[in-house]
Design an enzyme around this catalytic site. Structure first.
Site, mmCIF file in Angstrom:
data_model
loop_
_atom_site.group_PDB
_atom_site.id
_atom_site.type_symbol
_atom_site.label_atom_id
_atom_site.label_comp_id
_atom_site.label_asym_id
_atom_site.label_seq_id
_atom_site.Cartn_x
_atom_site.Cartn_y
_atom_site.Cartn_z
ATOM 1 N N ASP A 267 -2.168 2.408 -9.713
ATOM 2 C CA ASP A 267 -1.741 2.265 -8.331
ATOM 3 C C ASP A 267 -1.537 0.782 -8.070
ATOM 4 O O ASP A 267 -2.084 -0.080 -8.771
ATOM 5 C CB ASP A 267 -2.776 2.858 -7.373
ATOM 6 C CG ASP A 267 -2.138 3.355 -6.077
ATOM 7 O OD1 ASP A 267 -1.031 2.875 -5.737
ATOM 8 O OD2 ASP A 267 -2.738 4.202 -5.400
ATOM 9 N N GLU A 471 -2.226 8.642 11.618
ATOM 10 C CA GLU A 471 -2.841 9.014 10.345
ATOM 11 C C GLU A 471 -1.909 8.634 9.210
ATOM 12 O O GLU A 471 -0.699 8.776 9.314
ATOM 13 C CB GLU A 471 -3.155 10.512 10.299
ATOM 14 C CG GLU A 471 -1.937 11.419 10.394
ATOM 15 C CD GLU A 471 -2.271 12.891 10.196
ATOM 16 O OE1 GLU A 471 -3.399 13.217 9.805
ATOM 17 O OE2 GLU A 471 -1.371 13.723 10.440
#
Length: 722
Positions: A267, A471
């Site tokens: 990542d 969110e």
């Protein structure tokens, strides 16, 4: 002239003809990939080799190798790269419970990806998000509804996630025997689901049972069944090891046990976390060496720029660099990036497919099949199109933001929920709209005309909920005070007060349409509104799809891929990765809405469940109502030790079927003895003797499902002997 010739060569690569590259074997398509790659690596200097192990690979002009950027996204459509079809958010894919549909979606996305890539190469656009290596899908388990990135997943169940993920990957990568259409990547490996604020330093402590029962099955399915090309390591540590530098995860499990042959990417920035936050190494060189030796092929970030220094410090060998380089180059060769134009069957995909009418209608179909009807008191829905007066309120009615979710593309046209409603009703209907309330905070102006006006209409449709502003990923959710995670599952308090005020002024029907990518707890609203429709983030055609449901052109058929708790107080601690008390499998307390739940405009009857000696289960499903409709037939088992450290219920199969009014269909499930396997404390599969109960129905076989109006499930038992 030499400079001009070099420019032309770079523009034409990888479409050089054989005559131009006769002395460069890596362009010779008559040779195997292995021979071509080896010949290329033999010609490369150490600096050139290491430069190709970063996500941004610079051009190697002397070898006619153009630059390549590995980073691209396709979570629910080609993302962050201009015009593309915006499908509903990934969590909505899970809500469809439709494997064939998601296969078609993956295929449509990769068609658009290839078309855009073909055009990008023509204009020498090799920037980020212009390549063919897509870091999708996200098959992490949505174990806790507070996680802001849960919207990117397919839900809380490993089996459902596996089935949706496998079909998405198959569609994305294509079925040509020689070339991949696009390269998918399973992320984030492994045991990754928040908290966002701590993801760069957090150690996910998990027992072996939960690891192999919950967190790994989807990754295993994508590797072994879908042959996913890439796997992305997570930011967090898992069992003390940084996930992108974990020999246990990347070598023992992924490479050795599962025989994964593709590339592994960190990542972005995760390798620098080794020494900056996890403190498992002290220097960038040590971090680079740990990642490379553990199996990470591509560094999304900059740490691999010190590989030469790490080599000089004898932390790694050049042979290891060569091996990792082979793992990365094979993907680019499979994608046809070193072959002449015309060799690859995907070279001819036209830009006409991008955001085409066909794909727009596919996006609409996904939205239609993902929308979940959670309440329908007195069958208030579907509404009549010639309704006399209708009032639409809510901050999300006219919002394009709530259609998109995160990791989205840009489309030439979006249909908001208000657009869809207005286009559906009769021209004679008096329809009005006011937002009435701000999305997340109290109105600054206290004057309120809206609630009174809304209460006078024959029906009020309130479009409420949350968006990716509240969110999402760390740094993306601008309105979140918790780095994208949610501290509460409730609707914003101002929205709750607004809805209560409308209802207090009238006894007219109030239909609540909710947008969101995670559980929204509305216990204080469930009893006062007449209908609840959950639309997720429904994509570019979302407004039309919601209207199709509200006005009965389509009967709702979506089912919840996640449990909706009544409140945050029903959840274990967010940082606790133990599955006790989590998801439908282990949650003892009664939820607001169960996993697998979703109402229809018709009713279904289940009977005649039988399982034969070959573990083939059959059941009869009858449409007893007046609407032709689709139903998701779900099969669960409970083991002899259900609830005693083992799942209370365990989804093992499902099928989406279309049944006309009054029709009966027999549905078959081909199970096996392995269906009844459990996991022991060592993470090993075991088969326990005793009576297993098999349930089949249209929802989780719980009392709460029945109380909310789900069809009654049928069940039978089978005795398993070792």
């Amino acid at each position: 002239m030499k400079k001009l010739r070099l420019i032309l060569i770079l523009l034409c690569v990888p479409y050089l003809n054989r005559a131009q590259t006769s002395n460069q074997k890596w362009f010779d398509t008559s040779l195997s990939h292995e021979v071509r790659i080896n010949s290329l690596i033999q010609e490369m200097t150490l600096e050139e080799k290491t430069s190709q192990l970063l996500d941004v690979c610079p051009a190697i002009e002397r070898l006619n190798i153009p630059e390549y950027n590995w980073w691209n996204e396709a979570l629910h459509g080609v993302a962050r790269n201009g015009r593309a079809t915006v499908f509903p958010q990934a969590i909505a894919f899970g809500a469809t419970f439709d494997e064939d549909l998601i296969l078609r979606v993956g295929n449509a996305i990769s068609d658009e990806a290839r078309a855009k890539y073909n055009e990008a190469i023509k204009i020498n656009n090799r920037s980020r998000y212009a390549g063919l290596t897509f870091w999708s899908p996200n098959v992490n388990i949505f174990r806790d509804p507070r996680w802001g990135r849960g919207q990117e997943t397919y839900g809380e169940d490993p089996y459902l996630t596996s089935r949706i993920g496998v079909n998405f990957v198959k569609g994305l990568q294509g079925d040509d025997p020689k070339y991949m259409k696009a390269a998918a990547c399973a992320k984030h490996f492994a045991v990754h689901s928040g908290p966002e604020e701590l993801r760069h330093e957090f150690n996910a402590v998990v027992n072996k049972k939960d690891l192999f029962e919950t967190y790994l099955p989807a990754f295993k399915a994508l590797v072994q069944e879908a042959k996913v090309e890439g796997v992305m390591g997570a930011y967090n540590r898992t069992l003390g090891e940084p996930s992108s530098g974990s020999p246990y995860l990347l070598q023992d499990i992924l490479r050795d046990d599962w025989d994964f042959k593709g590339y592994i990417v960190s990542d972005c920035g995760a390798i620098s976390d080794f020494h900056r936050f996890h403190k498992v190494t002290k220097t960038p060189e040590e971090s680079a060496a740990l990642a490379l030796k553990s199996g990470t092929t591509i560094n999304c970030g900059n740490v691999y720029k010190v590989l030469k220094s790490a080599l000089n410090q004898k932390l790694i060998t050049e042979n290891l660099i060569d091996n990792r380089l082979k793992e990365s180059l094979i993907t680019r060769f499979k994608l046809g990036m070193f072959d002449p134009l015309g060799k690859n069957p995907y070279d001819t995909i036209s830009v006409k497919v991008v955001d085409s009418e066909k794909h727009r209608m596919l996006a609409k179909e996904v939205a239609q099949k993902s929308i979940v009807l959670l309440k329908n008191s007195n069958n208030i829905l579907p509404l009549k199109k010639n309704i006399r007066t209708l009032y639409v309120v809510g901050p999300n009615a006219a919002s394009e933001e709530v259609l998109l979710g995160n990791y989205y593309g840009l489309t030439s046209s979006t249909q908001t929920i208000l657009d869809g409603i207005v286009s559906k009703v009769s021209p004679g209907t008096s329809i009005n709209y006011k937002s009435g309330v701000l999305p997340f905070t109290d109105n600054v102006n206290p004057i309120d005309w809206t609630t009174g006006e809304a209460g006078k209409a024959d029906v009020c449709i309130a479009v409420m909920g949350i968006s990716a502003l509240l969110e999402g990923e760390e740094g993306e959710a601008l309105a979140s005070s918790d780095k994208g995670d949610r501290k509460t599952l409730k609707l914003p308090e101002n929205q709750i007060k607004f809805l209560k005020k409308i209802k207090s002024k009238s006894n007219k029907p109030l239909v609540l349409v909710l947008t969101g990518g995670s559980s929204i707890a509305i216990p204080e609203l469930h009893d006062i509104v007449d209908a609840v429709v959950f639309s997720w983030y429904p994509g570019e055609e979302g407004g039309n799809a919601v209207a199709d449901i509200l006005f009965g052109d389509v009967s709702p058929s979506g089912k919840l891929p996640i449990t909706f708790p009544k409140s945050i107080h029903q959840l274990p601690a967010y940082e606790d990765y133990n599955m006790t008390g989590r998801t439908y499998k282990y949650m003892i307390e009664e939820p607001l809405y169960p996993f697998g739940f979703g109402l229809s405009y018709t009713t279904f009857e289940y009977k005649g469940l039988n399982i034969d000696s070959n573990y083939r289960a059959t059941v009869e499903v009858t449409n007893k109502g007046k609407y032709d409709a689709e139903e998701i037939v779900q099969l669960y088992i409970s083991s002899p030790l259900a609830g005693k450290g083992n799942p209370i219920f365990d989804l093992k199969s499902f099928k989406r079927i279309y049944i006309k009014s009054g029709e009966t269909k027999k549905v078959a499930f081909n199970l096996s003895k392995e269906t009844f396997h459990q996991f022991n404390t060592d993470g090993e599969t075991v088969l326990k003797k005793g009576n297993y109960t098999i349930y089949v129905g249209g929802s989780l076989p719980s009392q709460r499902s029945l109380d909310l109006g789900s069809s009654k499930f049928t069940s039978t038992q089978i005795n398993i002997k070792k």
